[in-house]
Design a protein around this motif. Structure first.
Motif, PDB file in Angstrom:
ATOM      1  N   THR A   1      36.531  49.458  38.972  1.00  0.00           N
ATOM      2  CA  THR A   1      36.799  49.825  37.833  1.00  0.00           C
ATOM      3  C   THR A   1      38.309  49.415  37.366  1.00  0.00           C
ATOM      4  OG1 THR A   1      35.774  52.151  38.404  1.00  0.00           O
ATOM      5  CG2 THR A   1      37.476  52.122  36.440  1.00  0.00           C
ATOM      6  N   ALA A   2      39.237  49.260  38.290  1.00  0.00           N
ATOM      7  CA  ALA A   2      40.388  48.689  38.042  1.00  0.00           C
ATOM      8  C   ALA A   2      40.051  47.076  37.894  1.00  0.00           C
ATOM      9  CB  ALA A   2      41.387  48.841  39.191  1.00  0.00           C
ATOM     10  N   GLY A   3      39.468  46.473  38.502  1.00  0.00           N
ATOM     11  CA  GLY A   3      39.134  44.902  38.081  1.00  0.00           C
ATOM     12  C   GLY A   3      38.690  44.697  36.962  1.00  0.00           C
ATOM     13  N   GLY A   4      37.577  45.766  36.382  1.00  0.00           N
ATOM     14  CA  GLY A   4      37.132  45.763  35.248  1.00  0.00           C
ATOM     15  C   GLY A   4      37.837  45.994  33.888  1.00  0.00           C
ATOM     16  N   GLU A   5      39.046  46.883  34.175  1.00  0.00           N
ATOM     17  CA  GLU A   5      39.937  47.081  33.264  1.00  0.00           C
ATOM     18  C   GLU A   5      41.032  45.846  32.994  1.00  0.00           C
ATOM     19  OE1 GLU A   5      41.802  50.679  34.783  1.00  0.00           O
ATOM     20  OE2 GLU A   5      40.168  51.882  33.781  1.00  0.00           O
ATOM     21  N   MET A   6      41.278  45.406  34.354  1.00  0.00           N
ATOM     22  CA  MET A   6      42.277  44.215  34.031  1.00  0.00           C
ATOM     23  C   MET A   6      41.544  43.038  33.517  1.00  0.00           C
ATOM     24  SD  MET A   6      45.004  42.618  35.085  1.00  0.00           S
ATOM     25  CE  MET A   6      45.838  43.583  36.350  1.00  0.00           C
ATOM     26  N   LEU A   7      40.248  42.726  33.794  1.00  0.00           N
ATOM     27  CA  LEU A   7      39.399  41.636  33.394  1.00  0.00           C
ATOM     28  C   LEU A   7      39.492  41.677  31.773  1.00  0.00           C
ATOM     29  CD1 LEU A   7      37.914  39.202  33.917  1.00  0.00           C
ATOM     30  CD2 LEU A   7      35.798  40.640  34.055  1.00  0.00           C
ATOM     31  N   SER A   8      39.189  43.328  31.469  1.00  0.00           N
ATOM     32  CA  SER A   8      39.337  43.288  29.758  1.00  0.00           C
ATOM     33  C   SER A   8      40.610  42.980  29.223  1.00  0.00           C
ATOM     34  CB  SER A   8      38.834  44.752  29.492  1.00  0.00           C
ATOM     35  OG  SER A   8      37.594  45.233  30.152  1.00  0.00           O
ATOM     36  N   ARG A   9      41.461  43.484  29.734  1.00  0.00           N
ATOM     37  CA  ARG A   9      43.030  42.963  29.134  1.00  0.00           C
ATOM     38  C   ARG A   9      43.019  41.379  29.126  1.00  0.00           C
ATOM     39  NH1 ARG A   9      44.492  47.292  32.584  1.00  0.00           N
ATOM     40  NH2 ARG A   9      45.411  46.034  34.033  1.00  0.00           N
ATOM     41  N   ILE A  10      42.558  40.713  30.388  1.00  0.00           N
ATOM     42  CA  ILE A  10      42.702  39.310  30.321  1.00  0.00           C
ATOM     43  C   ILE A  10      42.039  38.628  29.233  1.00  0.00           C
ATOM     44  CG2 ILE A  10      42.161  37.411  31.724  1.00  0.00           C
ATOM     45  CD1 ILE A  10      42.986  39.108  34.254  1.00  0.00           C
ATOM     46  N   ARG A  11      40.797  39.334  28.957  1.00  0.00           N
ATOM     47  CA  ARG A  11      40.074  38.308  28.109  1.00  0.00           C
ATOM     48  C   ARG A  11      40.552  38.892  26.504  1.00  0.00           C
ATOM     49  NH1 ARG A  11      34.102  40.167  30.264  1.00  0.00           N
ATOM     50  NH2 ARG A  11      33.665  38.475  31.750  1.00  0.00           N
TER      51      ARG A  11
ATOM     52  N   LEU B   1      43.820  31.657  22.231  1.00  0.00           N
ATOM     53  CA  LEU B   1      42.670  30.804  22.376  1.00  0.00           C
ATOM     54  C   LEU B   1      43.082  29.578  21.559  1.00  0.00           C
ATOM     55  CD1 LEU B   1      40.012  30.940  23.807  1.00  0.00           C
ATOM     56  CD2 LEU B   1      39.075  31.586  21.452  1.00  0.00           C
ATOM     57  N   THR B   2      44.075  29.675  20.775  1.00  0.00           N
ATOM     58  CA  THR B   2      44.021  28.219  19.988  1.00  0.00           C
ATOM     59  C   THR B   2      45.277  27.541  20.752  1.00  0.00           C
ATOM     60  OG1 THR B   2      45.762  29.461  18.630  1.00  0.00           O
ATOM     61  CG2 THR B   2      43.379  29.100  17.729  1.00  0.00           C
ATOM     62  N   GLU B   3      46.009  28.060  21.634  1.00  0.00           N
ATOM     63  CA  GLU B   3      47.186  27.368  22.333  1.00  0.00           C
ATOM     64  C   GLU B   3      46.424  26.327  23.437  1.00  0.00           C
ATOM     65  OE1 GLU B   3      49.595  30.353  23.818  1.00  0.00           O
ATOM     66  OE2 GLU B   3      49.552  31.233  21.866  1.00  0.00           O
ATOM     67  N   PRO B   4      46.825  25.083  23.375  1.00  0.00           N
ATOM     68  CA  PRO B   4      46.395  24.079  24.199  1.00  0.00           C
ATOM     69  C   PRO B   4      46.935  24.343  25.698  1.00  0.00           C
ATOM     70  CG  PRO B   4      47.020  23.089  22.342  1.00  0.00           C
ATOM     71  CD  PRO B   4      47.323  24.456  21.927  1.00  0.00           C
ATOM     72  N   GLU B   5      47.945  24.861  25.809  1.00  0.00           N
ATOM     73  CA  GLU B   5      48.629  24.980  27.038  1.00  0.00           C
ATOM     74  C   GLU B   5      48.001  26.189  27.732  1.00  0.00           C
ATOM     75  OE1 GLU B   5      51.397  26.854  23.937  1.00  0.00           O
ATOM     76  OE2 GLU B   5      50.033  25.007  24.119  1.00  0.00           O
ATOM     77  N   LEU B   6      47.085  27.102  27.334  1.00  0.00           N
ATOM     78  CA  LEU B   6      46.294  28.259  27.889  1.00  0.00           C
ATOM     79  C   LEU B   6      45.976  27.679  29.423  1.00  0.00           C
ATOM     80  CD1 LEU B   6      45.614  31.321  27.674  1.00  0.00           C
ATOM     81  CD2 LEU B   6      43.464  30.532  26.703  1.00  0.00           C
ATOM     82  N   SER B   7      46.262  28.135  30.415  1.00  0.00           N
ATOM     83  CA  SER B   7      45.682  27.921  31.448  1.00  0.00           C
ATOM     84  C   SER B   7      45.493  29.078  32.414  1.00  0.00           C
ATOM     85  CB  SER B   7      46.779  26.863  32.165  1.00  0.00           C
ATOM     86  OG  SER B   7      48.330  27.676  32.525  1.00  0.00           O
ATOM     87  N   PRO B   8      44.994  28.774  33.633  1.00  0.00           N
ATOM     88  CA  PRO B   8      44.953  29.899  34.756  1.00  0.00           C
ATOM     89  C   PRO B   8      46.372  30.431  35.052  1.00  0.00           C
ATOM     90  CG  PRO B   8      43.315  28.450  35.271  1.00  0.00           C
ATOM     91  CD  PRO B   8      44.211  27.704  34.174  1.00  0.00           C
ATOM     92  N   GLU B   9      47.358  29.363  35.242  1.00  0.00           N
ATOM     93  CA  GLU B   9      48.734  29.848  35.529  1.00  0.00           C
ATOM     94  C   GLU B   9      49.232  30.640  34.543  1.00  0.00           C
ATOM     95  OE1 GLU B   9      47.162  26.599  37.906  1.00  0.00           O
ATOM     96  OE2 GLU B   9      47.240  26.744  35.842  1.00  0.00           O
ATOM     97  N   SER B  10      49.149  30.404  33.208  1.00  0.00           N
ATOM     98  CA  SER B  10      49.862  31.091  32.251  1.00  0.00           C
ATOM     99  C   SER B  10      49.240  32.470  32.198  1.00  0.00           C
ATOM    100  CB  SER B  10      49.839  30.280  31.004  1.00  0.00           C
ATOM    101  OG  SER B  10      48.612  30.077  30.393  1.00  0.00           O
ATOM    102  N   ILE B  11      47.971  32.445  32.179  1.00  0.00           N
ATOM    103  CA  ILE B  11      47.366  33.813  32.136  1.00  0.00           C
ATOM    104  C   ILE B  11      47.461  34.738  33.129  1.00  0.00           C
ATOM    105  CG2 ILE B  11      44.962  34.925  32.206  1.00  0.00           C
ATOM    106  CD1 ILE B  11      43.669  32.177  30.905  1.00  0.00           C
ATOM    107  N   ALA B  12      47.534  34.310  34.571  1.00  0.00           N
ATOM    108  CA  ALA B  12      47.943  35.036  35.657  1.00  0.00           C
ATOM    109  C   ALA B  12      49.345  35.495  35.502  1.00  0.00           C
ATOM    110  CB  ALA B  12      47.652  34.037  37.015  1.00  0.00           C
ATOM    111  N   ARG B  13      50.406  34.794  35.065  1.00  0.00           N
ATOM    112  CA  ARG B  13      51.738  34.957  34.869  1.00  0.00           C
ATOM    113  C   ARG B  13      51.667  36.177  33.691  1.00  0.00           C
ATOM    114  NH1 ARG B  13      53.234  30.354  34.666  1.00  0.00           N
ATOM    115  NH2 ARG B  13      53.259  30.094  32.515  1.00  0.00           N
ATOM    116  N   ALA B  14      51.152  36.210  32.846  1.00  0.00           N
ATOM    117  CA  ALA B  14      51.405  36.810  31.875  1.00  0.00           C
ATOM    118  C   ALA B  14      50.903  38.415  32.275  1.00  0.00           C
ATOM    119  CB  ALA B  14      50.613  36.616  30.767  1.00  0.00           C
ATOM    120  N   HIS B  15      49.793  38.561  33.479  1.00  0.00           N
ATOM    121  CA  HIS B  15      49.409  39.687  33.628  1.00  0.00           C
ATOM    122  C   HIS B  15      49.935  40.196  35.204  1.00  0.00           C
ATOM    123  CE1 HIS B  15      46.725  38.584  30.636  1.00  0.00           C
ATOM    124  NE2 HIS B  15      46.360  40.005  30.497  1.00  0.00           N
ATOM    125  N   HIS B  16      51.147  39.398  35.638  1.00  0.00           N
ATOM    126  CA  HIS B  16      51.708  39.700  36.969  1.00  0.00           C
ATOM    127  C   HIS B  16      50.671  39.656  38.118  1.00  0.00           C
ATOM    128  CE1 HIS B  16      54.943  40.590  34.419  1.00  0.00           C
ATOM    129  NE2 HIS B  16      54.419  41.610  33.757  1.00  0.00           N
TER     130      HIS B  16
END
Length: 295
Positions: free
Chosen positions: A160-170, A177-192
């Motif tokens: 449940t917790a993972g699903g909630e986190m995944l929804s926020r990440i999506r 989505l339009t930002e070319p620098e979007l990366s796994p690192e930037s996504i992870a950093r934004a969600h701590h």
């Protein structure tokens, strides 16, 4: 209890001799039993004792879940709760749950933390900081495993917790989505959370971060190219707007996903003939886009 002096490992994980008093609710502690007698008083654990190498999650506000004998020695590892990527109620549920060191994740985490505690040279070094980040990842997986074992795969709090986190990440990906620098690192950093945990969330959902981002970008390009009001917009301009840095790579990826080139789809949509392209093949067998997103 026998006490050791507090030793700083990194900003993410700290090693302490004992838990502090209440008032540090932002942290979660993992006690690693070294020697002596430790009894568990958590409901359902009456009469259970920790063996050397066993571990237990602790909270300063719930000190009554453990009872210590004389000459007992435990090493505590403290990490910020938000770094574990699990909902607060689920973290509270693992407090007092014994983690045996004999097999599985328990053996892996116990061995790793024991080695980290024993090597003083790691405590204030760059290598130690990297090891501490790995420790946080291991603790996150351990928490999820404990929750899964407690509730079963159908109703696991970790799921449940993972699903909630995944929804926020999506939702975050959609917004950026339009930002070319979007990366796994930037996504992870934004969600701590760690990049490793980010990949695990998508892996558990049957895909990868890179595939998800590319599919959403391809869908957006397809929709924009299919609008008759945009028929004068070039394929390269649309691709660039949605984060594709190479027009040729975008064309190949689009064809792999939909069975025709972007320009062919644009022309077909403008003519009003044919059937819309479906999304059935999107994200399957795609090569990695150059730049920031990889599988």
């Amino acid at each position: 209890m026998t006490e050791l002096s507090m030793t700083r490992v990194s900003d993410r994980v700290q090693m302490l001799s004992a838990m502090p008093d209440e008032g540090e609710g932002e942290f979660l502690y993992l006690g690693l039993h070294v020697r002596g007698t430790v009894a568990l008083t958590r409901p359902g654990e009456d009469g259970a004792f920790l063996e050397p190498g066993d571990m237990v999650f602790c909270d300063p506000a719930r000190r009554d879940v453990l009872r210590f004998g004389q000459d007992c020695l435990m090493t505590y590892f403290r990490t910020t709760r938000r770094h574990l990527g699990v909902a607060e109620p689920d973290l509270d549920r693992v407090v007092g749950v014994p983690v045996r060191h004999g097999a599985g994740m328990g053996a892996l985490v116990s061995g790793f933390l024991s080695a980290l505690a024993a090597e003083e040279e790691f405590h204030r070094s760059a290598i130690g900081d990297r090891l501490a980040r790995s420790a946080v990842d291991l603790l996150a997986v351990l928490v999820m495993e404990l929750l899964h074992a407690e509730t079963g795969p159908e109703t696991s709090g970790a799921s449940t917790a993972g699903g909630e986190m995944l929804s926020r990440i999506r939702a975050f990906i959609e917004e950026h989505l339009t930002e070319p620098e979007l990366s796994p690192e930037s996504i992870a950093r934004a969600h701590h959370i760690s990049v490793r945990y980010l990949h695990k969330l998508f892996q558990d959902d049957g895909t990868t971060v890179g595939q998800w981002v590319r599919q959403r970008r391809l869908d957006s390009c397809r929709q924009e190219l299919g609008r008759t009001s945009h028929r004068r917009t070039t394929v390269a301009a649309v691709a660039h707007r949605w984060g594709f840095s190479s027009p040729s790579h975008f064309s190949r990826t689009f064809r792999d996903a939909y069975g025709m080139s972007p320009s062919e789809w644009q022309a077909l949509a403008a003519s009003g003939a044919g059937s819309p392209i479906t999304d059935a093949r999107a994200g399957e067998g795609l090569s990695a886009a150059p730049g920031m997103i990889t599988t």
